[in-house]
Write a protein that holds these residues in place. Structure first.
Motif, PDB file in Angstrom:
ATOM      1  N   VAL A   1      37.373  96.800  95.614  1.00 29.46           N
ATOM      2  CA  VAL A   1      36.594  95.089  96.254  1.00 29.46           C
ATOM      3  C   VAL A   1      37.622  93.581  96.121  1.00 29.46           C
ATOM      4  CG1 VAL A   1      34.784  93.687  95.931  1.00 29.46           C
ATOM      5  CG2 VAL A   1      34.266  95.902  95.868  1.00 29.46           C
ATOM      6  N   SER A   2      37.927  94.009  94.835  1.00 25.85           N
ATOM      7  CA  SER A   2      39.604  92.508  94.441  1.00 25.85           C
ATOM      8  C   SER A   2      39.824  92.787  95.334  1.00 25.85           C
ATOM      9  CB  SER A   2      39.489  93.163  93.185  1.00 25.85           C
ATOM     10  OG  SER A   2      40.670  91.981  93.167  1.00 25.85           O
ATOM     11  N   GLY A   3      40.673  93.977  96.048  1.00 22.49           N
ATOM     12  CA  GLY A   3      41.840  93.945  97.273  1.00 22.49           C
ATOM     13  C   GLY A   3      41.059  93.452  98.320  1.00 22.49           C
ATOM     14  N   LEU A   4      40.215  93.743  98.587  1.00 25.26           N
ATOM     15  CA  LEU A   4      39.964  93.547 100.152  1.00 25.26           C
ATOM     16  C   LEU A   4      39.681  92.221 100.102  1.00 25.26           C
ATOM     17  CD1 LEU A   4      36.326  94.577 100.405  1.00 25.26           C
ATOM     18  CD2 LEU A   4      38.469  95.544 101.694  1.00 25.26           C
ATOM     19  N   LYS A   5      39.829  90.655  98.694  1.00 26.11           N
ATOM     20  CA  LYS A   5      40.130  89.280  99.043  1.00 26.11           C
ATOM     21  C   LYS A   5      41.450  88.803 100.272  1.00 26.11           C
ATOM     22  CE  LYS A   5      41.604  88.513  94.703  1.00 26.11           C
ATOM     23  NZ  LYS A   5      40.965  89.311  93.501  1.00 26.11           N
ATOM     24  N   PHE A   6      42.677  89.766  99.697  1.00 29.03           N
ATOM     25  CA  PHE A   6      43.825  89.326 100.767  1.00 29.03           C
ATOM     26  C   PHE A   6      43.807  89.063 101.702  1.00 29.03           C
ATOM     27  CE2 PHE A   6      44.592  90.743  96.178  1.00 29.03           C
ATOM     28  CZ  PHE A   6      44.831  89.581  95.281  1.00 29.03           C
ATOM     29  N   ARG A   7      43.054  90.120 102.610  1.00 31.04           N
ATOM     30  CA  ARG A   7      42.691  89.865 103.918  1.00 31.04           C
ATOM     31  C   ARG A   7      41.909  89.145 104.276  1.00 31.04           C
ATOM     32  NH1 ARG A   7      41.162  96.323 105.779  1.00 31.04           N
ATOM     33  NH2 ARG A   7      41.868  95.779 107.720  1.00 31.04           N
ATOM     34  N   ILE A   8      40.457  88.671 103.181  1.00 31.86           N
ATOM     35  CA  ILE A   8      39.921  87.984 104.597  1.00 31.86           C
ATOM     36  C   ILE A   8      39.658  86.780 103.836  1.00 31.86           C
ATOM     37  CG2 ILE A   8      37.065  87.274 103.423  1.00 31.86           C
ATOM     38  CD1 ILE A   8      36.642  90.048 102.628  1.00 31.86           C
ATOM     39  N   LEU A   9      41.006  86.479 102.524  1.00 28.47           N
ATOM     40  CA  LEU A   9      40.859  85.060 102.746  1.00 28.47           C
ATOM     41  C   LEU A   9      41.919  84.771 104.045  1.00 28.47           C
ATOM     42  CD1 LEU A   9      41.651  84.819  99.166  1.00 28.47           C
ATOM     43  CD2 LEU A   9      39.881  83.499  99.983  1.00 28.47           C
ATOM     44  N   ARG A  10      42.841  85.013 104.660  1.00 30.04           N
ATOM     45  CA  ARG A  10      43.363  85.122 105.563  1.00 30.04           C
ATOM     46  C   ARG A  10      42.777  84.035 106.260  1.00 30.04           C
ATOM     47  NH1 ARG A  10      46.606  85.741 109.744  1.00 30.04           N
ATOM     48  NH2 ARG A  10      49.021  86.233 109.751  1.00 30.04           N
ATOM     49  N   GLU A  11      41.851  84.461 106.577  1.00 32.94           N
ATOM     50  CA  GLU A  11      41.222  83.813 108.377  1.00 32.94           C
ATOM     51  C   GLU A  11      40.427  81.910 107.307  1.00 32.94           C
ATOM     52  OE1 GLU A  11      37.780  86.219 109.425  1.00 32.94           O
ATOM     53  OE2 GLU A  11      38.759  87.100 110.777  1.00 32.94           O
ATOM     54  N   PHE A  12      40.588  82.118 106.297  1.00 33.95           N
ATOM     55  CA  PHE A  12      40.069  81.000 106.178  1.00 33.95           C
ATOM     56  C   PHE A  12      41.955  80.038 105.563  1.00 33.95           C
ATOM     57  CE2 PHE A  12      36.677  83.287 103.704  1.00 33.95           C
ATOM     58  CZ  PHE A  12      35.798  82.613 103.638  1.00 33.95           C
ATOM     59  N   LEU A  13      42.529  80.686 105.257  1.00 34.99           N
ATOM     60  CA  LEU A  13      43.923  79.646 105.595  1.00 34.99           C
ATOM     61  C   LEU A  13      44.265  79.280 106.981  1.00 34.99           C
ATOM     62  CD1 LEU A  13      43.529  80.477 102.684  1.00 34.99           C
ATOM     63  CD2 LEU A  13      46.088  80.971 102.258  1.00 34.99           C
ATOM     64  N   GLN A  14      43.772  80.481 108.007  1.00 41.31           N
ATOM     65  CA  GLN A  14      44.314  79.591 109.194  1.00 41.31           C
ATOM     66  C   GLN A  14      43.662  78.728 109.992  1.00 41.31           C
ATOM     67  OE1 GLN A  14      44.612  84.475 111.379  1.00 41.31           O
ATOM     68  NE2 GLN A  14      45.608  83.358 111.878  1.00 41.31           N
ATOM     69  N   LEU A  15      42.383  78.932 109.344  1.00 42.69           N
ATOM     70  CA  LEU A  15      42.115  78.111 109.511  1.00 42.69           C
ATOM     71  C   LEU A  15      41.621  76.412 109.033  1.00 42.69           C
ATOM     72  CD1 LEU A  15      37.954  79.622 109.453  1.00 42.69           C
ATOM     73  CD2 LEU A  15      39.094  78.347 111.493  1.00 42.69           C
ATOM     74  N   GLY A  16      42.545  76.595 108.022  1.00 43.10           N
ATOM     75  CA  GLY A  16      43.101  75.359 107.389  1.00 43.10           C
ATOM     76  C   GLY A  16      42.689  74.340 106.052  1.00 43.10           C
TER      77      GLY A  16
END
Length: 434
Positions: free
Chosen positions: A232-247
């Motif tokens: 589950v910890s490894g998923l965060k790197f994929r999911i976090l990307r959208e947060f950063l793209q949104l600024g």
């Protein structure tokens, strides 16, 4: 008589001349009228507005138009209108993009914008000891089209474009409750749980906890439902990307963390990545010169090496910059190709390894958090609880990352720091032995 006759002749002659003049004037008037009528058939004093007859309806006008224009002309006009509409839509998008660029450019006090301007200029180095390089990279331009639903949630939850984010499934329900209970108690409003299953989503909603459930994704959902802590910890790197793209800047948090103060009051925000350390003293947390001894080398037996203990991938602050997004991409890609690898090891390798033949290193600025403010459980149970002075220090967070009995130790941390139970930490061993 002769005089009278002459007078009459003179009068008749004058009348004849006058008549001739009148006749000429009339003729000239008629000619001018004809000319004016030809040049201006509607007259000089008529309105420019078209004549409107209320008895003539729209249908009559359409009939008249159809009789005057062929189907080919009508189709050509429709095609022109469609083309103009499409161009207008494209222009609106360009205007929106330009407005966003203008908004970013006007943020003169924003450090990233200052760096953007500086990078485009050449500078003369100042006197010795006065030169200081820039520390971080410019923020990306937000792109709400990446995930409009998440963008709306973040707009409501985030403060100053930053928030705490945790991923959770039903396997960590007890720790999650301690996690958000203390976040609320401290008074931190900008936090969000990314629920990986329906049960966790409902649990958060029932406790008035901001929650976000991603759209279905089989690759992620399978791990989310059945995966252990590392998976589950490894998923965060994929999911976090959208947060950063949104600024948005994200303070990524595991759920085995107790919040005692607001962490946003203690961040520097001068780096792409700002992380807590797994180190347990000044040397291991902040780096040291480690001398390697190889007696067989004789005079050159001592080799100096630089060492630092790894950053904790369960608690770090990451800014929306290109190197940050590249870091997430690199780690997520490697974890997908190397299923047996540990996300924290991969996270640190990509963050620290320099460029060398066959490998391009990541050009990201990084900062290590204060180990006594952002405290791991090894520091707490091995050092702090045994030191009278350090026990008086109130950390910002305590991460129970070194011990498997997480829930019990989390409750003990709450009792010690928040409930005033001075012996709450005593029953536990330094390590993980039973």
């Amino acid at each position: 008589m002769a005089g009278r006759r002459d007078a009459l002749l003179t009068r008749d002659k004058g009348q004849s001349v006058l008549g001739s003049r009148i006749l000429v004037a009339v003729v000239i008037g008629i000619l001018l009228g004809c000319i004016f009528a030809f040049l201006s058939p509607h007259g000089f004093f008529t309105s420019n507005r078209p004549f409107h007859n209320p008895r003539i309806g729209v249908a009559d006008l359409q009939i008249g138009s159809s009789t005057c224009e062929s189907p080919e002309q009508v189709n050509a006009l429709k095609a022109d209108i469609l083309s103009v509409t499409q161009k207008n839509s494209e222009l609106k998008k360009q205007i929106k993009s330009l407005m966003e660029n203008l908004r970013l450019a006007e943020q003169g006090k924003h450090h990233a914008q200052e760096q953007f301007v500086t990078l485009g200029e050449k500078h003369k180095a100042g006197p010795f000891g006065t030169v200081k390089g820039l520390r971080t990279n410019p923020s990306v331009i937000p792109d709400e089209s990446v995930n409009p639903r998440l963008a709306k949630i973040l707009e409501d939850v985030a403060i100053y474009k930053e928030l705490i984010v945790a991923l959770a499934n039903s396997n960590v329900k007890e720790m999650l409750e301690v996690w958000f209970t203390n976040i609320k108690k401290v008074g931190i409003p900008n936090f969000l749980v990314v629920a990986l299953d329906d049960s966790t989503e409902e649990f958060c909603k029932s406790n008035d906890v901001p929650v976000y459930r991603r759209d279905p994704d089989e690759g992620i959902d399978t791990i989310a439902r059945t995966g252990g802590n590392h998976a589950v910890s490894g998923l965060k790197f994929r999911i976090l990307r959208e947060f950063l793209q949104l600024g948005y800047s994200v303070l990524l948090s595991d759920v085995d963390i107790v919040y005692l103060q607001n962490p946003f009051d203690y961040l520097y925000r001068d780096s792409d990545v700002e992380s807590m350390s797994d180190g347990h003293n000044n040397m291991t947390a902040y780096g040291f010169n480690d001398v390697f001894d190889e007696p067989a080398m004789g005079w050159a037996r001592y080799a100096h090496t630089m060492r630092i203990w790894v950053y904790n991938s369960g608690f770090f602050y990451i800014r929306p910059t290109l190197p940050s997004i590249e870091l997430l991409d690199r780690v997520a890609r490697r974890l997908s190709r190397e299923p047996k690898s540990w996300d924290q090891a991969v996270f640190n390798e990509e963050l620290f390894f320099p460029s060398h033949p066959g490998y391009d290193g990541l050009h990201a600025a990084k900062r290590t958090m204060d180990m006594y403010l952002f405290m791991n459980s090894k520091v707490l149970f091995k050092t702090v609880r045994k030191d009278a002075k350090l026990k008086k220090l109130k950390p910002v967070i305590v991460h129970v990352n070194y011990h498997p009995d997480k829930f019990a130790r989390m409750k003990a941390v709450v009792d010690f720091y928040l409930n005033g139970k001075q012996d709450a930490l005593e029953p536990f061993p330094d390590g993980s032995e039973r």
